[in-house]
Design an enzyme around this catalytic site. Structure first.
Site, PDB file in Angstrom:
ATOM      1  N   ASP A  31       0.842  -1.197   0.000  1.00 59.26           N
ATOM      2  CA  ASP A  31       0.000   0.000   0.000  1.00 59.26           C
ATOM      3  C   ASP A  31       0.880   1.251   0.000  1.00 59.26           C
ATOM      4  OD1 ASP A  31       0.880  -0.138   2.621  1.00 59.26           O
ATOM      5  OD2 ASP A  31      -1.116  -0.105   3.532  1.00 59.26           O
ATOM      6  N   SER A  32       2.192   1.037   0.036  1.00 60.12           N
ATOM      7  CA  SER A  32       3.143   2.128  -0.189  1.00 60.12           C
ATOM      8  C   SER A  32       2.936   2.760  -1.551  1.00 60.12           C
ATOM      9  CB  SER A  32       4.581   1.610  -0.074  1.00 60.12           C
ATOM     10  OG  SER A  32       4.769   0.442  -0.854  1.00 60.12           O
ATOM     11  N   GLU A  34       9.381  -4.410  10.570  1.00 61.81           N
ATOM     12  CA  GLU A  34       9.774  -3.097  10.042  1.00 61.81           C
ATOM     13  C   GLU A  34      10.283  -2.180  11.146  1.00 61.81           C
ATOM     14  OE1 GLU A  34       8.178   0.644   7.292  1.00 61.81           O
ATOM     15  OE2 GLU A  34       6.950  -1.170   7.499  1.00 61.81           O
ATOM     16  N   GLU A  49      -1.328  -5.586   8.645  1.00 66.84           N
ATOM     17  CA  GLU A  49      -0.514  -5.031   9.710  1.00 66.84           C
ATOM     18  C   GLU A  49      -1.139  -5.282  11.077  1.00 66.84           C
ATOM     19  OE1 GLU A  49       0.204  -0.906   8.940  1.00 66.84           O
ATOM     20  OE2 GLU A  49       0.983  -1.263   6.922  1.00 66.84           O
ATOM     21  N   ASP A  98      -0.758  -6.184  -0.234  1.00 65.54           N
ATOM     22  CA  ASP A  98      -1.164  -5.549   1.023  1.00 65.54           C
ATOM     23  C   ASP A  98      -2.673  -5.381   1.103  1.00 65.54           C
ATOM     24  OD1 ASP A  98       0.927  -5.104   2.752  1.00 65.54           O
ATOM     25  OD2 ASP A  98       1.489  -3.181   1.889  1.00 65.54           O
ATOM     26  N   LYS A 136      -1.063  -9.481   2.900  1.00 60.53           N
ATOM     27  CA  LYS A 136      -0.348  -9.007   4.095  1.00 60.53           C
ATOM     28  C   LYS A 136      -1.209  -8.011   4.845  1.00 60.53           C
ATOM     29  CE  LYS A 136       3.181  -6.027   3.854  1.00 60.53           C
ATOM     30  NZ  LYS A 136       2.679  -4.925   4.719  1.00 60.53           N
TER      31      LYS A 136
END
Length: 275
Positions: A44-45, A182, A115, A83, A113
């Protein structure tokens, strides 16, 4: 060799490092595939690297599906992880499973993925029960940037370090087959990697992880003046692109491009008839 959940787990067991890069489009995916990278992350970056947002929070499911589908067309052997964007899984277990399913069914991802540590274990368990592989992500989780008060290293105090270890063990128990660490101190990340049976992928977490991931624009120097501490510039592609663009601009305005070798011919007879 086709990378799968099984081959990535085998790499961990054999002590072989895993390479991962972000990717957001078909052209780059083809290059990454040819380079032999093990895993691609449609992060999602992309909200920051491709769409120009200040953080990842505005990214939608439609954004993620669009880019994941494009990347998937360029891959044959590289493992594809997508993501889950902000609020696509936090709202309910139902939403988590449905949105994970969309990334697989519509985006052709091989894994998703999400978070968070222990607090998202119910979502991880439900997604895994739907036969969708899950990569967990702990430490600095960008979707929590407002709660963290910025992009800060996590796990530096005893309590925070213990929490990260607990989170790592929790997501493994919940069924995640891999976990991203991270911005975690290197020694702590190494300890977590030893405690887990599943692979760890570090970004700003030292060489003790089972693999590494970087945003490809970062490692190619495509952001002018921006270089996080954990990034190494493996090439200065950004500067080379700028030089090429400037040369193109100069030649267009000087009428030196296109030259004759860049044009198509037509017979003089046809031109006489037209004139």
């Amino acid at each position: 060799m086709k990378r799968t959940v099984t081959t990535l787990q085998k790499a961990k067991e054999e002590g072989k490092k895993i390479s991962m890069l972000t990717c957001y489009d078909y052209t780059t995916a083809c290059i990454v595939e040819e380079a032999g990278i093990d895993c691609v992350l449609i992060g999602d970056s992309l909200g920051m690297t491709m769409l120009g947002y200040n953080d990842t929070l505005p990214v939608t499911m439609e954004d993620m599906i669009h880019h994941t589908r494009a990347v998937s067309r360029g891959l044959s052997n590289t493992f594809l992880v997508a993501d889950m964007p902000f609020l696509s899984y936090q709202t309910s277990i139902y939403d988590a499973v449905m949105n994970a399913g969309r990334l697989v069914k519509e985006g052709h991802a091989q894994a998703v993925k999400l978070e968070g540590g222990a607090k998202v274990c119910p979502q991880i368990e439900a997604i895994v029960k739907a036969d969708i592989p899950v990569v967990a992500h702990i430490g600095l989780t960008p979707q929590s940037v407002n709660a963290f008060g910025g992009f800060k290293v996590q796990g530096k105090t005893t309590d925070n370090a213990k929490q990260l270890i607990e989170d790592a063990l929790a997501v493994e128990k919940a069924g995640a087959f891999m976990v991203v660490l991270e911005c975690v101190p290197a020694k702590l990340a190494s300890l977590i990697s030893k405690k887990l049976s599943i692979p760890t992928i570090g970004i700003g977490a030292g060489a003790g992880c089972d693999g590494q991931v970087l945003v490809y624009q970062d490692m190619l120097g495509m952001f002018n003046g921006i270089k996080p501490k954990f990034v190494k510039h493996f090439a200065n592609i950004g500067e080379e692109m700028k030089k090429a663009f400037m040369a193109y601009d100069e030649e267009v305005k000087a009428c030196s491009f296109p030259a004759e070798e860049h044009t198509f011919a037509i017979s003089d007879e046809v031109m006489k008839e037209l004139n």
